[in-house]
Design an enzyme around this catalytic site. Structure first.
Site, PDB file in Angstrom:
ATOM      1  N   ASP A  69       0.776  -1.245  -0.069  1.00 41.41           N
ATOM      2  CA  ASP A  69       0.066   0.043  -0.025  1.00 41.41           C
ATOM      3  C   ASP A  69       0.896   1.314  -0.008  1.00 41.41           C
ATOM      4  OD1 ASP A  69       1.069  -0.404   2.493  1.00 41.41           O
ATOM      5  OD2 ASP A  69      -1.051  -0.983   3.378  1.00 41.41           O
ATOM      6  N   GLU A 144      -9.600  -2.013   5.276  1.00 46.49           N
ATOM      7  CA  GLU A 144     -10.195  -1.640   6.460  1.00 46.49           C
ATOM      8  C   GLU A 144     -11.572  -2.438   6.558  1.00 46.49           C
ATOM      9  OE1 GLU A 144      -8.445  -0.002   8.099  1.00 46.49           O
ATOM     10  OE2 GLU A 144      -8.495   2.217   7.712  1.00 46.49           O
TER      11      GLU A 144
HETATM   12  C1  F6R Z   1       1.130  -1.105   6.132  1.00 47.40           C
HETATM   13  C2  F6R Z   1       0.239  -2.056   6.352  1.00 47.40           C
HETATM   14  C3  F6R Z   1      -0.497  -2.091   7.478  1.00 47.40           C
HETATM   15  C4  F6R Z   1       0.297  -2.289   8.724  1.00 47.40           C
HETATM   16  C5  F6R Z   1      -0.718  -2.228   9.971  1.00 47.40           C
HETATM   17  C6  F6R Z   1       0.046  -2.175  11.107  1.00 47.40           C
HETATM   18  O1  F6R Z   1       2.031  -1.305   4.697  1.00 47.40           O
HETATM   19  O2  F6R Z   1       0.083  -3.008   5.344  1.00 47.40           O
HETATM   20  O3  F6R Z   1      -1.338  -2.953   7.402  1.00 47.40           O
HETATM   21  O4  F6R Z   1       0.695  -3.723   8.627  1.00 47.40           O
HETATM   22  O5  F6R Z   1      -1.212  -0.958  10.173  1.00 47.40           O
HETATM   23  O6  F6R Z   1       1.013  -1.139  11.377  1.00 47.40           O
HETATM   24  P1  F6R Z   1       2.135  -1.257  12.651  1.00 47.40           P
HETATM   25  O7  F6R Z   1       2.979  -2.337  12.019  1.00 47.40           O
HETATM   26  O8  F6R Z   1       2.784   0.017  12.625  1.00 47.40           O
HETATM   27  O9  F6R Z   1       1.415  -1.416  13.911  1.00 47.40           O
END
Ligand code: F6R
Length: 486
Positions: A69, A144
Site C-alpha cells: 500500500d 479496512e
Molecule cells: C502497511 C500495512 C498495514 C500495517 C498495519 C500495522 O504497509 O500494510 O496493514 O501493517 O497498519 O501497522 P504497525 O506495524 O505500525 O502496527
C-alpha cells in the site's frame, strides 16, 4: 479453522524467525516475488534482512518486491510516505535492483486505471511470499473493516481508528492522509505463502478475533484462516488472548538466543572469575557487549599466582596477574575487584573470612545478574568459586552459569547462547591476550576461539525452529550459558 501460530518470547526472536523464512524462500527461488508491508512491525525484520545481506547470507539480486500500500496524495519524497520508509529501512541497504522494486504511486493520474495496472503487474509476477502486519482494527494492507473478501487493488478510505493509529508518525493530525491505495484481500490471498507478524498488547484483541472466531469482513485479517500456507508469528503480548489455538515456540530446543539486540540493560552485573583470565576466556564477548549498557563488576576470586612463571616472589606474581587483569578489564569495559581469596592457598576449605568478604561486597553492589562457573566445571578453583559466589549472592537474581574450556556443557545443560561477530571475537581475543603470562604458557586464546566456533557449528542444529527451518543464529561465534533464578 484452527491454525498453528508461532509465539516468540519477544519481537526480536519473532522477526528472526520471519527473516529466516524469507531467506529460505529466496534460497529456494532467487527470483521470488515478495509482497511487503511498512509500519513499526517490520522494522526489526528489515534490519535483520539488511544484516543478512551485509553478511553475505542473503541476496535480493534477482528478487522482485511489491508493496502492499501507499498513502494517497502524499508526495513520494515525504518523510512519511511508504516509498521513503521502504528505501530507508530496506531497499537502500540491500542489493535489490531499482527496477525490481514496485511501490504503488501516491499520486496516480487516473486512480481506477492505475489500480488495475498495479493489480495486473502483481498477478503477472505471482506473489511467492506475502509478509503482512496487522492493524488494531484487523486491517491488512489498507483493507479496512467492511472490505469485500473479493477485493483487488483499490483506493481505500481510511477509518478513524487507522488515521488515529498512524497520527503518531505525523507532526499534526491534520497531516494524516485519509485515503490510500492498497492491494485487495483477494490479491493477498493469491500469494503462495503468507507470513503475518503482530507484536504488542494492543494487537492481542484483534489477533484473538482474527484467528479464533469465524471469518468476517468486519475483521479483514480473518480471511487468512482460509489460506493454505500461512505462518502467524507473534510475541508473548500479542498472543496473550488466544485460548483455542495450538501455539508453537519458534525454537524447538528452548534455547534463548541473545545477540547485541536483546541484551539486558541498566543492570548491575557481577562476574565471578575464578582466576584473573577466566572472565575473558569464558565470556569476553558477552561482557564487552553488556558493559555498554550495564555496570559490570569482575569479581576476581583468586590471585592465580601459582600459574605465573615470571616474577621472583609470590607478591610479584600476584602483582603481574592483577596488572594483566586491569588491562583486560579496560578492553572489556568492566570494573575489576580482587578478592584474593584464602582458599586458593589453603586447600579444600572455604574459610569464613573469604565468605564474609564476598558477602559484604555483594551487599554493597546489590547485583541484578550474577555470572558463576557452571555446576559441572571440574576445575577445583572454579568449583570453589561457584560455592563462594552462591554463598554470597542475594536470592531472586538471575544466575548465568558460564561454560569454560575445562567444563564444557553437556547436552541440554545450557539454555541460552550469545551469538557474536568476528570483530567482537577480536576484542575477546585481545582481552585474553592481555593475560600474557598465561597465553604464553597455554594458548587460551586459541581454545576460546575454537570453542566459540565449534559451538556455532554444532549448536546451530539445535536452534532449528519447530517447523524445521534454518538455524536462527546468523553470527559466526557463540558463548553458552545456563540461566536460572537464584
Ligand atoms: C502497511 C500495512 C498495514 C500495517 C498495519 C500495522 O504497509 O500494510 O496493514 O501493517 O497498519 O501497522 P504497525 O506495524 O505500525 O502496527
Amino acid at each position: 479453522m484452527i491454525m498453528p501460530i508461532i509465539v516468540a518470547p519477544d519481537p526480536e526472536i519473532a522477526s528472526r524467525h520471519a527473516a529466516s523464512l524469507i531467506r529460505r524462500a529466496i534460497a529456494q527461488k532467487p527470483n521470488a516475488s515478495l509482497l511487503l508491508p511498512t509500519g513499526s512491525t517490520p522494522e526489526i525484520l528489515y534490519k535483520l534482512l539488511t544484516d543478512k545481506v551485509a553478511g553475505g547470507y542473503l541476496t535480493f539480486a534477482h528478487a522482485q518486491t511489491y508493496n502492499l500500500d501507499e498513502y494517497l496524495d502524499l508526495p513520494q519524497q515525504h518523510a512519511q510516505s511508504y516509498y521513503t520508509f521502504m528505501w530507508k529501512h530496506l531497499f537502500d541497504k540491500i542489493d535489490i535492483k531499482k527496477s525490481n522494486v514496485h511501490i504503488p504511486s501516491s499520486q496516480p493520474k487516473n486512480h481506477q486505471a492505475y489500480c488495475q495496472k498495479y493489480e495486473k503487474k502483481i498477478q503477472k509476477a505471482g506473489i511467492d511470499l506475502a509478509v503482512l502486519g496487522l492493524g488494531q482494527n484487523g486491517h491488512i494492507g489498507f483493507n479496512e473493516p467492511g472490505t469485500s473478501f473479493d477485493s483487488t487493488t483499490h483506493i481505500a478510505n481510511l477509518t478513524t481508528s487507522t488515521t488515529k493509529a498512524n497520527a503518531r508518525f505525523f507532526s499534526s493530525s491534520a497531516e494524516v492522509p485519509h485515503q490510500a491505495i492498497t492491494v485487495g484481500l483477494a490479491t493477498i490471498m493469491r500469494a503462495k505463502k503468507i507470513i503475518l507478524l503482530a507484536f504488542g498488547a494492543n494487537k492481542a484483541g484483534v489477533i484473538q478475533k482474527a484467528f479464533e472466531e469465524p471469518p468476517t469482513t468486519e475483521v479483514p485479517a480473518s480471511i487468512l484462516q482460509n489460506h493454505k500456507d500461512i505462518t502467524v508469528i507473534l510475541d508473548q503480548e500479542s498472543a496473550a488472548r488466544l485460548r483455542k489455538t495450538k501455539l508453537y515456540p519458534p525454537v524447538l530446543s528452548g534455547i534463548k538466543l541473545y545477540s547485541r539486540f536483546n541484551l539486558p540493560r541498566g543492570k548491575k552485573i557481577v562476574f565471578f572469575s575464578p582466576h584473573p583470565d577466566d572472565a575473558s576466556i569464558c565470556s569476553g564477548a558477552l561482557l564487552k557487549s553488556l558493559s555498554k549498557n550495564n555496570k559490570v563488576y569482575e569479581i576476581i576470586a583468586t590471585t592465580g599466582h601459582r600459574a605465573a612463571n615470571h616474577g621472583r616472589g609470590k607478591q610479584q606474581r600476584i602483582k603481574l596477574r592483577e596488572t594483566e587483569a586491569r588491562q583486560e578489564a579496560k578492553i572489556l569495559g568492566t570494573k575489576p575487584i580482587f578478592l584474593r581469596s584464602k582458599f586458593y592457598d589453603n586447600g579444600d576449605e572455604l574459610p569464613e573470612t573469604d565468605m564474609k568478604k564476598a558477602r559484604d561486597l555483594m551487599k554493597k553492589i546489590n547485583p541484578d545478574i550474577a555470572f558463576v562457573p557452571n555446576k559441572s566445571d571440574p576445575h577445583p578453583t572454579h568449583a570453589m568459586t561457584r560455592k563462594l559466589a552462591l554463598a554470597a549472592l542475594p536470592h531472586d537474581i538471575s544466575l548465568w552459569s558460564f561454560e569454560s574450556p575445562w567444563g564444557p556443557f553437556g547436552h541440554h545443560r545450557f539454555n541460552a547462547v550469545f551469538e557474536f561477530s568476528n570483530s567482537l571475537m577480536s576484542a575477546k581475543l585481545a582481552a585474553i591476550r592481555a593475560h600474557a603470562s598465561q597465553t604464553e604458557r597455554t594458548p587460551f586464546d586459541e581454545a576460546a576461539h575454537s570453542i566459540a566456533h565449534f559451538r556455532r557449528i554444532t549448536i546451530a542444529e539445535q536452534l532449528f525452529s519447530e517447523l524445521g527451518q534454518e538455524p536462527l543464529a546468523t553470527q559466526p561465534h557463540l558463548e553458552l550459558y545456563q540461566i536460572t533464578k537464584w
